[in-house]
Design a protein around this motif. Structure first.
Motif, PDB file in Angstrom:
ATOM      1  N   MET A 148       4.474  60.067 -16.269  1.00 18.12           N
ATOM      2  CA  MET A 148       5.089  59.778 -17.556  1.00 18.12           C
ATOM      3  C   MET A 148       4.132  60.077 -18.702  1.00 18.12           C
ATOM      4  N   PHE A 149       2.851  59.842 -18.491  1.00 13.26           N
ATOM      5  CA  PHE A 149       1.859  60.160 -19.511  1.00 13.26           C
ATOM      6  C   PHE A 149       1.901  61.650 -19.845  1.00 13.26           C
ATOM      7  N   MET A 150       2.015  62.496 -18.824  1.00 17.25           N
ATOM      8  CA  MET A 150       2.089  63.943 -19.061  1.00 17.25           C
ATOM      9  C   MET A 150       3.421  64.334 -19.687  1.00 17.25           C
ATOM     10  N   PHE A 151       4.518  63.661 -19.283  1.00 17.46           N
ATOM     11  CA  PHE A 151       5.802  63.883 -19.950  1.00 17.46           C
ATOM     12  C   PHE A 151       5.657  63.673 -21.457  1.00 17.46           C
ATOM     13  N   MET A 152       5.071  62.526 -21.809  1.00 19.48           N
ATOM     14  CA  MET A 152       5.006  62.121 -23.209  1.00 19.48           C
ATOM     15  C   MET A 152       4.064  63.004 -24.026  1.00 19.48           C
ATOM     16  N   ASN A 153       3.151  63.684 -23.354  1.00 25.54           N
ATOM     17  CA  ASN A 153       2.191  64.527 -24.070  1.00 25.54           C
ATOM     18  C   ASN A 153       2.499  66.013 -23.961  1.00 25.54           C
ATOM     19  N   GLY A 154       3.749  66.341 -23.621  1.00 26.07           N
ATOM     20  CA  GLY A 154       4.190  67.720 -23.755  1.00 26.07           C
ATOM     21  C   GLY A 154       4.240  68.559 -22.498  1.00 26.07           C
ATOM     22  N   HIS A 155       3.958  67.961 -21.315  1.00 25.55           N
ATOM     23  CA  HIS A 155       4.073  68.765 -20.094  1.00 25.55           C
ATOM     24  C   HIS A 155       5.545  69.060 -19.840  1.00 25.55           C
ATOM     25  N   MET A 156       5.865  70.334 -19.602  1.00 18.56           N
ATOM     26  CA  MET A 156       7.260  70.758 -19.577  1.00 18.56           C
ATOM     27  C   MET A 156       7.848  70.928 -18.176  1.00 18.56           C
ATOM     28  N   HIS A 207      11.552  57.977 -28.394  1.00 18.64           N
ATOM     29  CA  HIS A 207      10.240  57.462 -28.779  1.00 18.64           C
ATOM     30  C   HIS A 207       9.680  58.216 -29.986  1.00 18.64           C
ATOM     31  N   TYR A 208       9.685  59.541 -29.938  1.00 22.32           N
ATOM     32  CA  TYR A 208       9.079  60.329 -31.009  1.00 22.32           C
ATOM     33  C   TYR A 208       9.942  60.388 -32.266  1.00 22.32           C
ATOM     34  N   LEU A 209      11.260  60.184 -32.128  1.00 24.77           N
ATOM     35  CA  LEU A 209      12.095  60.115 -33.325  1.00 24.77           C
ATOM     36  C   LEU A 209      11.899  58.799 -34.062  1.00 24.77           C
ATOM     37  N   ARG A 210      11.538  57.739 -33.322  1.00 22.30           N
ATOM     38  CA  ARG A 210      11.400  56.416 -33.931  1.00 22.30           C
ATOM     39  C   ARG A 210       9.984  56.105 -34.400  1.00 22.30           C
ATOM     40  N   THR A 211       8.984  56.716 -33.788  1.00 18.45           N
ATOM     41  CA  THR A 211       7.610  56.345 -34.094  1.00 18.45           C
ATOM     42  C   THR A 211       7.232  56.727 -35.523  1.00 18.45           C
ATOM     43  N   GLY A 212       6.471  55.866 -36.138  1.00 22.50           N
ATOM     44  CA  GLY A 212       5.981  56.165 -37.483  1.00 22.50           C
ATOM     45  C   GLY A 212       4.515  56.542 -37.480  1.00 22.50           C
ATOM     46  N   LYS A 213       3.965  56.725 -36.263  1.00 24.94           N
ATOM     47  CA  LYS A 213       2.552  57.027 -36.138  1.00 24.94           C
ATOM     48  C   LYS A 213       2.333  58.523 -35.952  1.00 24.94           C
ATOM     49  N   GLY A 214       1.137  58.967 -36.312  1.00 20.67           N
ATOM     50  CA  GLY A 214       0.763  60.351 -36.048  1.00 20.67           C
ATOM     51  C   GLY A 214       1.366  61.343 -37.016  1.00 20.67           C
ATOM     52  N   ASN A 215       1.206  62.605 -36.689  1.00 18.30           N
ATOM     53  CA  ASN A 215       1.689  63.705 -37.512  1.00 18.30           C
ATOM     54  C   ASN A 215       3.203  63.837 -37.380  1.00 18.30           C
ATOM     55  N   PRO A 216       3.963  63.781 -38.487  1.00 18.97           N
ATOM     56  CA  PRO A 216       5.430  63.842 -38.380  1.00 18.97           C
ATOM     57  C   PRO A 216       5.923  65.166 -37.806  1.00 18.97           C
ATOM     58  N   TRP A 217       5.203  66.269 -38.070  1.00 18.56           N
ATOM     59  CA  TRP A 217       5.615  67.569 -37.525  1.00 18.56           C
ATOM     60  C   TRP A 217       5.399  67.598 -36.010  1.00 18.56           C
ATOM     61  N   VAL A 218       4.283  67.048 -35.563  1.00 23.99           N
ATOM     62  CA  VAL A 218       4.029  66.970 -34.121  1.00 23.99           C
ATOM     63  C   VAL A 218       5.075  66.091 -33.453  1.00 23.99           C
ATOM     64  N   ASN A 219       5.414  64.970 -34.088  1.00 25.73           N
ATOM     65  CA  ASN A 219       6.438  64.080 -33.542  1.00 25.73           C
ATOM     66  C   ASN A 219       7.778  64.789 -33.435  1.00 25.73           C
ATOM     67  N   PHE A 220       8.111  65.605 -34.443  1.00 23.83           N
ATOM     68  CA  PHE A 220       9.376  66.337 -34.426  1.00 23.83           C
ATOM     69  C   PHE A 220       9.414  67.314 -33.246  1.00 23.83           C
ATOM     70  N   VAL A 221       8.314  68.036 -33.049  1.00 24.62           N
ATOM     71  CA  VAL A 221       8.257  68.999 -31.938  1.00 24.62           C
ATOM     72  C   VAL A 221       8.330  68.273 -30.596  1.00 24.62           C
ATOM     73  N   GLN A 222       7.557  67.182 -30.459  1.00 28.12           N
ATOM     74  CA  GLN A 222       7.564  66.442 -29.202  1.00 28.12           C
ATOM     75  C   GLN A 222       8.948  65.868 -28.889  1.00 28.12           C
ATOM     76  N   ALA A 223       9.671  65.455 -29.934  1.00 32.18           N
ATOM     77  CA  ALA A 223      11.006  64.891 -29.730  1.00 32.18           C
ATOM     78  C   ALA A 223      11.983  65.921 -29.169  1.00 32.18           C
ATOM     79  N   HIS A 224      11.713  67.207 -29.412  1.00 34.99           N
ATOM     80  CA  HIS A 224      12.612  68.260 -28.942  1.00 34.99           C
ATOM     81  C   HIS A 224      11.967  69.112 -27.846  1.00 34.99           C
ATOM     82  N   TRP A 225      10.881  68.598 -27.271  1.00 34.43           N
ATOM     83  CA  TRP A 225      10.129  69.329 -26.239  1.00 34.43           C
ATOM     84  C   TRP A 225      10.199  68.482 -24.973  1.00 34.43           C
ATOM     85  N   GLU A 226      11.317  68.615 -24.254  1.00 30.74           N
ATOM     86  CA  GLU A 226      11.584  67.715 -23.137  1.00 30.74           C
ATOM     87  C   GLU A 226      11.185  68.334 -21.800  1.00 30.74           C
ATOM     88  N   PRO A 227      10.809  67.507 -20.821  1.00 29.93           N
ATOM     89  CA  PRO A 227      10.472  68.013 -19.483  1.00 29.93           C
ATOM     90  C   PRO A 227      11.688  68.627 -18.800  1.00 29.93           C
TER      91      PRO A 227
END
Length: 340
Positions: free
Chosen positions: A62-70, A134-154
């Protein structure tokens, strides 16, 4: 060890040594019952929903899922046999009670694949949805990175495609590009290609580590089609009173996997386990010590392993264990006593 395990049909030394232990127990002549839990994950109710401890099976995935592993190796026929830890505890108590009563079965399987299978493809889909939320709701970190992560699913891929195009292949390609950039990093191009080479090397190491972790899980995620038959445990629970059944809470057939993952298990990992993984990744490498004697080696082992078992000693009443810490103290005491 791995070679021998695979020769006898086991995927690794972990499963092989468990089998050896069961054989020793079965041949001992003692009354016994064997409890075989599947993939133990966060509690569903007790002591609280989502409680967890330690880095378990799903946490690194899950850690790798959340950090962009596809690309995730998965078969359409394979399930991940997840079972909450409090149900495992309840099942173990019930099996022990049956053993004491003399009405026990030789083996109790504790899993969900028999009555409520969670397929690998469904698991990846549910985890992808959790990541998006998670990434659509989080207010932490870079908003552009959060946007990409939210649409970058395993995405599930076959075992063959994972090794051809997934993390192992990406790591190899990144290393090659890093070497090419480093070789060309001369003269005016050094200012650009030097950092590029280092970044590619770092990415290659990350992809390589991800590939190594997923490779360990490939036999269980993309190669096998298994079901842990739980008839023995279901029969044992059926003999209980209603109040005992409520206390044991052996109800894997009732688990709503989407609810369990989104509202219980994955939030539990975020709270209890992910900080441990992040801490381990941030921990600086210690410089190697210069050992002057074998006692120095043992002192470092005691520092790292502390109360883990170092030796088993035969006693009249059975076996007693000696921890690394106790062993180091004993030898240091003897060494100092001899000096005096």
């Amino acid at each position: 060890g791995t070679e021998r395990a695979q020769y006898w049909g086991w995927t690794n030394t972990y499963t092989y040594t468990k089998s050896l232990g069961e054989q020793v127990l079965a041949a001992s002549g003692l009354p016994f019952t064997i409890v075989r839990p599947a993939v133990i994950e966060s509690s569903i109710a007790f002591p609280s929903p989502g409680w967890n401890e330690g880095i378990n099976t799903m946490a690194p995935i899950m850690f790798m899922f959340m950090n962009g592993h596809m690309q995730i190796p998965a078969s359409t026929r394979t399930t991940l046999d997840v079972i909450p830890v409090d149900m495992v505890s309840g099942g173990m108590i019930a099996a022990l009670a049956a053993l004491l009563e003399g009405s026990h079965a030789p083996v109790y399987h504790l899993g969900s694949s028999h009555t409520n299978a969670l397929s690998m493809h469904r698991l990846i889909e549910v985890c992808g949805l959790y990541k998006r939320r998670h990434y659509l709701r989080t207010g932490k970190g870079n908003p552009w990175v959060n946007f990409v992560q939210a649409h970058w699913e395993p995405t599930p891929v076959t075992k063959e495609n994972f090794f051809l195009h997934g993390a192992p292949a990406i790591s190899k390609a990144a290393r090659t590009l890093s070497q090419m950039a480093r070789a060309a990093s001369v003269g005016p191009a050094a200012a650009l290609l030097g950092p590029t080479s280092r970044a590619l090397q770092k990415y290659a190491e990350l992809a390589g580590r991800n590939g190594e972790i997923f490779t360990l899980f490939v036999p269980f995620m993309a190669e096998t089609e298994y079901v842990f038959v739980t008839d023995a445990m279901r029969g044992l629970v059926a003999r209980m009173s209603e109040s005992d059944r409520d206390a044991i809470n052996w109800t894997p057939e009732r688990i709503d996997w989407r609810h369990y993952m989104h509202e219980v298990h994955l939030p539990g990992l975020d709270k209890w386990v992910m900080p441990q993984i992040e801490e381990k990744l941030k921990r600086p490498m210690k410089a190697l010590k210069a050992y002057a004697s074998l006692l120095d080696v043992l002192d470092e082992a005691a520092e790292r392993r502390d109360h883990r078992t170092a030796l088993l000693r035969t006693e009249p009443g059975g076996l007693s264990r000696v921890t690394f810490r106790a062993w180091a103290r004993l030898l240091n005491f003897k060494a100092n006593h001899r000096k005096v």
